[in-house]
Design an enzyme around this catalytic site. Structure first.
Site, short mmCIF file in Angstrom:
data_model
loop_
_atom_site.label_atom_id
_atom_site.label_comp_id
_atom_site.label_asym_id
_atom_site.label_seq_id
_atom_site.Cartn_x
_atom_site.Cartn_y
_atom_site.Cartn_z
N CYS A 264 0.79 -1.24 0.00
CA CYS A 264 0.00 0.00 0.00
C CYS A 264 0.83 1.29 0.00
CB CYS A 264 -0.95 -0.02 1.19
SG CYS A 264 -2.08 -1.41 1.11
C1 UDX Z 1 -1.10 0.36 5.79
C2 UDX Z 1 -2.01 1.28 6.59
O1 UDX Z 1 -1.63 1.21 7.97
C3 UDX Z 1 -3.46 0.80 6.44
O2 UDX Z 1 -4.33 1.68 7.14
C4 UDX Z 1 -3.82 0.80 4.95
O3 UDX Z 1 -5.16 0.40 4.75
C5 UDX Z 1 -2.88 -0.12 4.20
O4 UDX Z 1 -1.51 0.29 4.40
P1 UDX Z 1 0.03 -2.00 6.06
O5 UDX Z 1 0.71 -1.63 4.77
O6 UDX Z 1 -0.58 -3.34 6.22
O7 UDX Z 1 -1.16 -0.93 6.36
O8 UDX Z 1 1.15 -1.89 7.17
P2 UDX Z 1 1.51 -0.90 8.38
O9 UDX Z 1 1.27 -1.64 9.63
O10 UDX Z 1 0.85 0.40 8.21
O11 UDX Z 1 3.11 -0.73 8.14
C6 UDX Z 1 3.52 -0.29 6.87
C7 UDX Z 1 5.05 -0.28 6.83
O12 UDX Z 1 5.55 0.81 7.61
C8 UDX Z 1 5.74 -1.54 7.33
O13 UDX Z 1 6.82 -1.86 6.45
C9 UDX Z 1 6.31 -1.12 8.69
O14 UDX Z 1 7.52 -1.81 9.00
C10 UDX Z 1 6.60 0.35 8.45
N1 UDX Z 1 6.57 1.20 9.66
C11 UDX Z 1 5.40 1.30 10.35
C12 UDX Z 1 7.71 1.92 10.02
O15 UDX Z 1 8.77 1.80 9.38
N2 UDX Z 1 7.65 2.75 11.09
C13 UDX Z 1 6.50 2.90 11.83
O16 UDX Z 1 6.52 3.65 12.80
C14 UDX Z 1 5.35 2.14 11.45
#
Ligand code: UDX
Length: 428
Positions: A264
């Site tokens: 996403c």
């Molecule tokens: C995301 C959105 O959270 C969700 O609302 C949307 O519908 C789809 O995209 P997702 O992609 O499943 O969800 O993962 P998420 O838990 O948001 O993490 C995304 C990425 O960001 C991961 O690679 C995670 O490692 C990274 N991340 C997350 C960070 O590097 N730092 C953070 O503080 C949080």
């Protein structure tokens, strides 16, 4: 009500199962017969916490699956388009699958007299529902908008937590051109205690992109601050812990590290950049969000080079392959550019992930995949931690089998690190 769900990916299958749980009758449609058979057998075609239980409870009763669009439209009042919207080579959104689903729905509507609502749930750039989906439905059905309804209802589901997020939403957004269609879609969620935000389709589309782009921007901001802190000998987690106490900022999504992956954030930010450029606006900030994110993995490898010098012939352990913890999904995982750069430098890569080994082996078949951390670390010259799996927080004696106990942590897992390892944090 009776609902049809087009597309059985993590959004479609989770939405189908949760709508069934809310009391609706649901039929899933996909071109993939294997997925259809799995759903009808009550078996989840994807990994999602809580999904197997819901499918087992509702399959064959409130929830069925078919490859037949005509049957699905005839036996439902509302159809949700939940198909993929991948990016094309230059990062712009590829609406090909959305268009194909819209044509099939339009053809199926042709022979239906009763009022039917088409809802776009796929993540599509602003104006898509009105200017792409609606005309295709009208063309293929021979009907005019009004004879059928159209709406846009984005999802905010995190992969791995999608069932929880569907059943505990902090917002439900329904964008429609007419009140009747919007009322019908809003009523589907009446079993959930959450206010429904009513708006028009393009605003609903923009809410979704803005939500994801903002979360991605927070992460790249945290990484930029982290990279500055690293040069100053400051732990950015200490900084963000204090900054997050500001009620206007909050503590979440400020974890600096190897960056964001998944199906996403990278795709949606690039699609929004593409849409902005298309309408003549230069999205400087959004472009920098992607640029910072794309540099984080090579910063991991640079630290490794600074420590080891020549990498050729070295054995490097990579702990974590999924784009985040609690999923087997490796799409846009930050481990991919890291492994590629290591292999390009003649490194022998030894990798482990609790769930994603098999998916990563489809991308890199010249990597040694292991079933636990200790085997991965055996004889390694260094270790890179790439995914925030909880089990990595407990690692300690496992490092004793390394040739050199050099650990470069991309996810703030080892804090504090064990005394006798040579520890380097990416941004701390
Ligand atoms: C995301 C959105 O959270 C969700 O609302 C949307 O519908 C789809 O995209 P997702 O992609 O499943 O969800 O993962 P998420 O838990 O948001 O993490 C995304 C990425 O960001 C991961 O690679 C995670 O490692 C990274 N991340 C997350 C960070 O590097 N730092 C953070 O503080 C949080």
């Amino acid at each position: 009500m009776k609902i049809s769900i087009i597309g059985t990916g993590y959004v479609g299958t989770v939405s189908a199962a949760c709508f069934a749980e809310l009391g609706h009758r649901v039929v899933c449609v996909d071109i993939d017969q294997e997925k259809i058979d799995l759903i009808n057998a009550g078996i989840a075609p994807i990994y999602e916490e809580g999904l197997p239980e819901l499918l087992k409870k509702h399959a064959g009763k409130r929830l069925n699956a078919t490859t037949d669009y005509e049957f699905a439209v005839r036996n439902s009042e509302v159809s949700f388009i939940c198909v993929a919207t991948p990016q094309d080579p230059d990062g712009k959104i590829d609406l090909g699958i959305v268009k194909a689903a819209s044509s099939s729905l339009g053809n199926s509507l042709k022979n239906k007299k009763e009022y039917h609502v088409i809802v776009v749930k796929s993540t599509v750039v602003p104006e898509t529902t009105e200017k792409v989906v609606l005309p295709i439905i009208e063309k293929h059905s021979g009907k005019h908008h009004g004879d059928f309804g159209i709406a846009m209802n984005p999802e905010f589901l995190r992969e791995g937590k999608a069932v929880y997020d569907f059943m505990h939403p902090d917002k439900i957004v329904v964008g429609s051109l007419d009140k009747k269609a919007g009322d019908i879609v809003a009523s589907l969620y009446s079993g959930l205690e959450c206010e429904v935000t009513r708006t028009n389709p393009r605003t609903a589309e923009m809410i979704k992109y803005t939500n994801n782009a903002f979360l991605a921007t927070r992460i790249s901001f945290a990484n930029e601050i982290g990279n500055i802190c690293k040069e100053l000998g400051i732990d950015t987690y200490e900084v963000m812990n204090a900054v997050g106490r500001d009620f206007r900022i909050g503590q979440y999504f400020l974890n600096a590290g190897a960056g964001f992956g998944g199906s996403c954030f990278p795709k949606d930010v690039k699609a929004l950049i593409g849409k902005a450029s298309e309408i003549g606006y230069e999205p400087l900030l959004l472009k920098s969000v992607i640029e910072i994110n794309e540099r984080q993995p090579s910063r991991m490898v640079q630290i490794l080079k600074n420590k080891l010098g020549k990498l050729s012939g070295k054995k490097i352990a990579v702990l974590g392959l999924a784009f985040k913890n609690d999923t087997d999904d490796v799409r846009e995982s930050r481990s991919i550019p890291v492994i590629k750069e290591l292999l390009d430098n003649g490194v022998k890569v030894s990798a482990y992930d609790p769930m994603a080994n098999e998916n990563m082996s489809r991308i890199f078949n010249n990597v040694q995949y292991n079933n636990n951390a200790a085997d991965t670390l055996h004889g390694a010259d260094a270790c890179l931690i790439m995914t925030e799996w909880d089990e990595f927080r407990e690692l300690d004696k496992e490092f004793n089998v390394m040739k050199r106990k050099l650990v470069i942590d991309g996810r703030h897992m080892l804090t504090p690190p064990g005394k006798d390892i040579e520890y380097v944090g990416l941004c701390w």
